[in-house]
Design a protein around this motif. Structure first.
Motif, PDB file in Angstrom:
ATOM      1  N   UNK A  51      13.921   9.426  77.642  1.00  0.00           N
ATOM      2  CA  UNK A  51      12.922  10.184  78.383  1.00  0.00           C
ATOM      3  C   UNK A  51      13.423  11.604  78.602  1.00  0.00           C
ATOM      4  N   UNK A  52      12.669  12.577  78.114  1.00  0.00           N
ATOM      5  CA  UNK A  52      12.924  13.976  78.425  1.00  0.00           C
ATOM      6  C   UNK A  52      12.206  14.249  79.741  1.00  0.00           C
ATOM      7  N   UNK A  53      12.908  14.880  80.692  1.00  0.00           N
ATOM      8  CA  UNK A  53      12.341  15.016  82.036  1.00  0.00           C
ATOM      9  C   UNK A  53      12.713  16.337  82.679  1.00  0.00           C
ATOM     10  N   UNK A  54      12.209  16.545  83.898  1.00  0.00           N
ATOM     11  CA  UNK A  54      12.323  17.783  84.652  1.00  0.00           C
ATOM     12  C   UNK A  54      13.434  17.662  85.694  1.00  0.00           C
ATOM     13  N   UNK A  55      14.577  18.293  85.470  1.00  0.00           N
ATOM     14  CA  UNK A  55      15.708  18.160  86.386  1.00  0.00           C
ATOM     15  C   UNK A  55      15.449  18.786  87.759  1.00  0.00           C
ATOM     16  N   UNK A  56      14.481  19.688  87.872  1.00  0.00           N
ATOM     17  CA  UNK A  56      14.178  20.274  89.178  1.00  0.00           C
ATOM     18  C   UNK A  56      13.366  19.319  90.044  1.00  0.00           C
ATOM     19  N   UNK A  75      21.742  13.502  80.281  1.00  0.00           N
ATOM     20  CA  UNK A  75      22.267  14.666  79.575  1.00  0.00           C
ATOM     21  C   UNK A  75      21.440  15.875  79.977  1.00  0.00           C
ATOM     22  N   UNK A  76      22.070  17.048  80.013  1.00  0.00           N
ATOM     23  CA  UNK A  76      21.369  18.270  80.375  1.00  0.00           C
ATOM     24  C   UNK A  76      21.149  19.134  79.151  1.00  0.00           C
ATOM     25  N   UNK A  77      20.041  19.849  79.140  1.00  0.00           N
ATOM     26  CA  UNK A  77      19.698  20.737  78.037  1.00  0.00           C
ATOM     27  C   UNK A  77      20.631  21.940  78.006  1.00  0.00           C
ATOM     28  N   UNK A  78      20.901  22.426  76.794  1.00  0.00           N
ATOM     29  CA  UNK A  78      21.677  23.650  76.601  1.00  0.00           C
ATOM     30  C   UNK A  78      20.980  24.475  75.535  1.00  0.00           C
ATOM     31  N   UNK A  79      21.049  25.789  75.665  1.00  0.00           N
ATOM     32  CA  UNK A  79      20.455  26.663  74.660  1.00  0.00           C
ATOM     33  C   UNK A  79      21.160  26.491  73.321  1.00  0.00           C
TER      34      UNK A  79
END
Length: 167
Positions: free
Chosen positions: A67-72, A160-164
């Motif tokens: 699941x891709x989700x909104x960390x905020x 896991x957190x997104x990175x540029x």
């Protein structure tokens, strides 16, 4: 095995299949739960599923979901919408494939979990979604998984957190 219910909103416009991938068929049983299926279906241009079938995970299931989700919004980590495949590649293409409007989530984190045994899920293909007057995603053949109570249906979750990464 009981007969599954296959309902579609504007079925002529839905594309793709509700059948489980061959590698996962041993892990699920097709069941009937019209109320759960109706919760997962969305009206045209409103997101959700265009069509779907209800399955129940079997006793010794070892299925990984993504699941891709909104960390905020920490409460969105274990929301109802999941995928069998890990997101990769272009973010805009992923949004289009899974009809994820930018207003709904920046999809800046990924959670990977294991589905528990005896959990009902809806597997189907994506309904169209209107995000703004300038952006509408069409129906999609990509399979999505709807879980009404993901917090109690999943275990062994990793975030896991997104990175540029520009190309």
């Amino acid at each position: 095995m009981s007969t599954g219910v296959n309902i579609a909103n504007n079925e002529a416009e839905c594309i793709g299949s509700n059948a489980l991938p061959a590698t996962l068929r041993k892990d699920f049983e097709l069941i009937q739960d019209t109320a759960l299926l109706e919760k997962a279906l969305g009206a045209p241009n409103a997101g959700g599923l265009c069509q779907g079938q209800v399955y129940q995970s079997k006793k010794d299931v070892q299925v990984t979901l993504f699941r891709a989700w909104n960390s905020t919004n920490p409460s969105s980590k274990l929301g109802p919408w999941w995928a069998f495949e890990q997101p990769e590649g272009n973010t805009a293409k992923y949004r289009s494939d899974y009809e994820i409007c930018y207003q709904w989530s920046p999809i800046d984190s990924l959670v990977t979990c294991t589905l528990k045994p005896n959990v009902k899920v809806v597997v189907g293909t994506g309904q169209s979604a209107t995000c703004s007057e300038f952006l509408t995603y069409p129906v999609s053949a990509k399979q999505q998984i709807y879980i009404s109570d993901a917090e109690n249906a999943l275990s062994s979750c990793t975030v896991l957190e997104s990175q540029f990464s520009w190309k």
